[in-house]
Write an enzyme that holds these catalytic residues in place. Structure first.
Site, PDB file in Angstrom:
ATOM      1  N   GLU A   8       0.808  -1.216   0.000  1.00  0.00           N
ATOM      2  CA  GLU A   8       0.000   0.000   0.000  1.00  0.00           C
ATOM      3  C   GLU A   8       0.849   1.277   0.000  1.00  0.00           C
ATOM      4  O   GLU A   8       0.759   2.092   0.924  1.00  0.00           O
ATOM      5  CB  GLU A   8      -0.948   0.011   1.199  1.00  0.00           C
ATOM      6  CG  GLU A   8      -1.965  -1.097   1.154  1.00  0.00           C
ATOM      7  CD  GLU A   8      -3.091  -0.935   2.177  1.00  0.00           C
ATOM      8  OE1 GLU A   8      -3.049   0.008   2.985  1.00  0.00           O
ATOM      9  OE2 GLU A   8      -4.014  -1.756   2.150  1.00  0.00           O
ATOM     10  N   GLU A  22      -5.218  -8.539   0.818  1.00  0.00           N
ATOM     11  CA  GLU A  22      -5.885  -8.120   2.055  1.00  0.00           C
ATOM     12  C   GLU A  22      -7.354  -7.883   1.764  1.00  0.00           C
ATOM     13  O   GLU A  22      -7.707  -7.177   0.817  1.00  0.00           O
ATOM     14  CB  GLU A  22      -5.329  -6.802   2.604  1.00  0.00           C
ATOM     15  CG  GLU A  22      -4.034  -6.920   3.339  1.00  0.00           C
ATOM     16  CD  GLU A  22      -3.599  -5.609   3.987  1.00  0.00           C
ATOM     17  OE1 GLU A  22      -4.471  -4.792   4.382  1.00  0.00           O
ATOM     18  OE2 GLU A  22      -2.384  -5.400   4.072  1.00  0.00           O
TER      19      GLU A  22
HETATM   20  C1  FCB Z   1      -4.367  -1.942   5.487  1.00  0.00           C
HETATM   21  C2  FCB Z   1      -2.971  -2.215   5.979  1.00  0.00           C
HETATM   22  C3  FCB Z   1      -2.899  -3.256   7.064  1.00  0.00           C
HETATM   23  C4  FCB Z   1      -4.052  -3.136   8.034  1.00  0.00           C
HETATM   24  C5  FCB Z   1      -5.381  -3.098   7.300  1.00  0.00           C
HETATM   25  C6  FCB Z   1      -6.592  -3.047   8.200  1.00  0.00           C
HETATM   26  O1  FCB Z   1      -4.439  -0.652   4.982  1.00  0.00           O
HETATM   27  O2  FCB Z   1      -2.144  -2.641   4.921  1.00  0.00           O
HETATM   28  O3  FCB Z   1      -1.656  -3.138   7.689  1.00  0.00           O
HETATM   29  O4  FCB Z   1      -3.860  -2.045   8.840  1.00  0.00           O
HETATM   30  O5  FCB Z   1      -5.390  -2.001   6.432  1.00  0.00           O
END
Ligand code: FCB
Length: 445
Positions: free
Chosen positions: A170, A352
């Site tokens: 990210e 994620e």
């Molecule tokens: C993302 C991050 C991760 C975590 C999630 C909830 O933005 O990459 O580390 O904090 O959100």
């Protein structure tokens, strides 16, 4: 280098996994020669992190990694995405290495492989060594070279056992919040420095891809981007313009130069002063897959008080939300998968997706989390329908294995399939753990 199957791929070729990151789970912040990171510093600045929480102990994963891998084995995942703490292996960010830190990741990787779980190694999940930040961190061009040297160390050490490498997690989040909007380490809010940081992270990505290719020829390499639809918070021209600009930074300031060799037109002139001839070719290096993080659409609004003129807005009152107030909108995930597929034409791994809440242990010592199960069921169904519509999605990882240190929100927000009782460090699988285990033991159609 090409996308062939690997140990984490099921018979049907789809990878199911879970994700974590170093600063959020490891703890042992002052042990075995680890250097300080910008998050150690940031957590100590008054008012930055909820409750004054820090990652000093976190989930104590540094000492409990065997127990955590046993949990993953019980869960039945084929893959585990983690990150290396740069200051644990290079305490000053460059120069002298720390053997004890390197040995920790040897043990972690070996234990994963012994459990039949494929390690997915991310080089950077936001914990820049403090000593490099003292030299300007990502705002200076040299940082791209420091990052490439660190990537070389990691490739040489683990490239014999690790095949999957990600450069950055990210980049838009850690640069936007770290250098523009505030809310993340190192806590700078300066649009001029933001632009420099973005460009230098992009250069670091390209340089690291080259280094990984050279030193770990079998590597399968990608970067992890978040991509979300942006919606105006109110039906005004200002909010519409804010949503568009926010979206361009968030979705395209990294993925476009890395994949398409150009900055988005709306931002291009801002980058010009910091570009040298050949930079876009240095940034746009061939990768094997696109790592996608996605949780919800984002509502944006014009915000004259923010350094960038935009910020987060409220979602309409009737929008369904997670336990921590993030909008639930599986169709946006479906559309995002197709949009990313069409724009970048790379195999996609969802690295994620997950549900945050403020859960407590139930009276019977269990953690019923039906809302998380409902969310994951709806989002994985949306993914399946995107696949049916042609999106080339090869894997899905839940954020996160464990409840952990949720950055400036501290330990109050819980995303784990496993509850962590922080005072005792006891792990308690939630109801969603059993649900995910059932989901991934069935063949993907
Ligand atoms: C993302 C991050 C991760 C975590 C999630 C909830 O933005 O990459 O580390 O904090 O959100």
């Amino acid at each position: 280098m090409s996308e062939t199957s690997s140990p984490s791929d099921r018979r049907d070729g789809f990878v199911w996994g879970v994700s974590t990151s170093s600063y959020q789970i490891e703890g042992a912040a002052h042990e075995d020669g680890r250097g300080a990171s910008i998050w150690d510093t940031y957590c100590r600045q008054a008012g930055r992190v909820a409750n004054g929480d820090t990652g000093d102990v976190a989930c104590d994963h540094y000492h409990r990694y065997r127990e955590d891998i046993a949990l993953m084995r019980d869960l039945g995942v084929g893959a585990y995405r983690f990150s290396i703490a740069w200051p644990r292996v290079l305490p000053h960010g460059r120069g002298r290495t720390n053997e004890a830190g390197l040995a920790f990741y040897d043990r972690l990787v070996d234990e994963l492989l012994a459990a039949g779980i494929e390690p997915w190694l991310c080089l950077y999940h936001w914990d820049l060594p403090q000593d490099l930040d003292d030299l300007g961190g990502w705002t200076v061009r040299d940082c791209a070279g420091w990052f490439a040297d660190y990537a070389a160390l990691v490739a040489r050490r683990y490239g014999d056992r690790v095949r999957r490498f990600a450069t950055f997690n990210e980049p838009s989040v850690f640069t936007l919040f770290g250098y523009g909007l505030g809310g993340n380490a190192p806590g700078i809010t300066d649009p001029g420095l933001l632009v420099r940081a973005v460009h230098h992270v992009n250069l670091g990505h390209g340089a690291a891809v080259d280094v990984l290719r050279a030193l770990a020829p079998a590597a399968s390499i990608g970067a992890i981007h978040n991509w979300q639809p942006f919606l105006p918070s109110r039906d005004t021209e200002d909010d519409k313009a804010a949503a568009e600009r926010f979206a361009t930074y968030w979705n395209q300031a990294f993925a476009d130069p890395q994949q398409l060799a150009c900055y988005p037109a709306a931002l291009a002139s801002a980058f010009e002063p910091w570009q040298q001839p050949g930079d876009l070719a240095r940034i746009c290096r061939p990768v094997d897959w696109f790592g996608l993080n996605h949780y919800s659409p984002i509502y944006a609004r014009a915000d004259p008080k923010s350094a960038l003129g935009f910020g987060f807005g409220e979602a309409p009152a009737d929008v369904e939300r997670t336990g921590i107030g993030w909008p639930i909108h599986p169709e946006a995930f479906h559309d995002t998968l197709l949009a990313v597929h069409r724009r970048y034409r790379l195999p996609i791994y969802v690295l994620e997706n997950g549900f945050g809440a403020n859960e407590e242990l139930g009276p019977g010592g269990d953690v019923p989390d039906q809302p998380r199960i409902d969310y994951l069921a709806a989002y994985t169904a949306a993914m399946r329908s995107a696949i049916a519509a042609g999106a080339d999605v090869r894997g899905y990882f839940v954020w996160s294995l464990l409840d952990n240190f949720e950055w400036s929100s501290g330990y109050g927000l819980r995303f784990g399939l496993v509850y962590v009782d922080y005072p005792t460090q006891r792990r308690v699988p939630k109801a969603s753990f059993a649900w995910y285990a059932r989901l991934i033991s069935a063949p993907t159609s």
